[in-house]
Design an enzyme around this catalytic site. Structure first.
Site, PDB file in Angstrom:
ATOM      1  N   CYS A  94      29.141  57.601  30.637  1.00 49.60           N
ATOM      2  CA  CYS A  94      29.151  58.128  29.273  1.00 49.60           C
ATOM      3  C   CYS A  94      30.300  59.120  29.070  1.00 49.60           C
ATOM      4  O   CYS A  94      31.450  58.714  28.986  1.00 49.60           O
ATOM      5  CB  CYS A  94      27.797  58.722  28.916  1.00 49.60           C
ATOM      6  N   HIS A 202      24.190  54.314  30.057  1.00 48.88           N
ATOM      7  CA  HIS A 202      23.523  55.189  31.029  1.00 48.88           C
ATOM      8  C   HIS A 202      22.753  54.366  32.064  1.00 48.88           C
ATOM      9  O   HIS A 202      21.545  54.157  31.947  1.00 48.88           O
ATOM     10  CB  HIS A 202      22.568  56.153  30.306  1.00 48.88           C
ATOM     11  N   GLU A 204      21.886  55.296  34.940  1.00 51.84           N
ATOM     12  CA  GLU A 204      21.011  56.153  35.745  1.00 51.84           C
ATOM     13  C   GLU A 204      19.580  56.204  35.207  1.00 51.84           C
ATOM     14  O   GLU A 204      18.675  56.700  35.888  1.00 51.84           O
ATOM     15  CB  GLU A 204      21.595  57.570  35.820  1.00 51.84           C
TER      16      GLU A 204
END
Length: 234
Positions: A94, A202, A204
């Site tokens: 990001c 994202h 994660e």
């Protein structure tokens, strides 16, 4: 009082899926980059509510309410250059994705949602985390690129929690994935000595539920372990 924060989801992704130990160096100055890089096996540039200051890519600030973090800019833009020069594994997520582009000479669109023909890549801040980080749009990958191999397909569904995006891609970066509106969503540093990839979404978030995210963090972890062998000479 201010806080120095590492989001839990980033730390857990590194620990559980890259199988590496996350470390944080608070209050680092740019002139410490080389000495601290000598202590680590990889660098992950995380997302953030803040944005790269537009003066870093030669633009005026389009929105005075935009959240900025010039102290982070001072560090990360030089850090990106050092990682590439020294062959330190580098993963950008990001804002980290945007930082790599700016550090290497690219530009950003400050308001993607106002560009003709582009989608609104933001999510409502009033939504739950499940809503904000839920699947939002597809990314189409370049044929036979590493992301296509990681995903096991030429496309993948990703989340979308950003207002800015790549304007001019920096020389030396190769776009590997695009959103339906043409916005660059993934790239690599061409000719890098080690792992050097970044994504606008994202990965994660709930890594274990997404095969592409699992593969991405696994590859980052493998690159870190290879760097450790080289760094320690064993």
């Amino acid at each position: 009082m201010p806080f120095l924060v590492l989001g839990d989801k980033y730390a857990r992704a590194v620990k559980a899926d890259a199988h590496a130990q996350p470390v944080l160096f608070p209050l680092v100055d740019a002139d410490q980059i080389d000495e601290l890089l000598a202590l680590v096996d990889g660098v992950m540039l995380t997302g953030s509510p803040s944005n790269v200051h537009p003066t870093r890519f030669g633009a005026d600030l389009a929105d005075p309410t935009l959240m900025l973090d010039e102290a982070r800019d001072d560090l990360t833009l030089g850090l990106v250059q050092a990682c590439v020069a020294q062959g330190v594994p580098l993963l950008g997520i990001c804002r980290g994705f945007q930082e790599i582009n700016v550090a290497l000479g690219g530009t950003l669109h400050q308001k993607v949602h106002e560009l003709p023909g582009h989608s609104d890549h933001r999510q409502s801040p009033d939504g739950s985390y499940e809503e904000q980080y839920g699947p939002s749009h597809t990314v189409r990958f370049e044929q036979d690129c590493v992301f296509a191999r990681w995903a096991g397909a030429d496309h993948a569904m990703v989340n979308s929690v950003h207002g800015q995006g790549v304007g001019r891609l920096a020389q030396g970066l190769r776009a590997l994935g695009h959103a339906p509106d043409g916005l660059v969503e993934a790239f690599e540093v061409e000719g890098a000595q080690a792992f050097a990839y970044a994504v606008q979404w994202h990965p994660e978030w709930k890594v274990a539920q997404n095969p592409l995210s699992v593969a991405l963090f696994h590859a980052f972890g493998e690159a870190c372990r290879a760097r450790q062998v080289k760094r320690l000479g064993r």
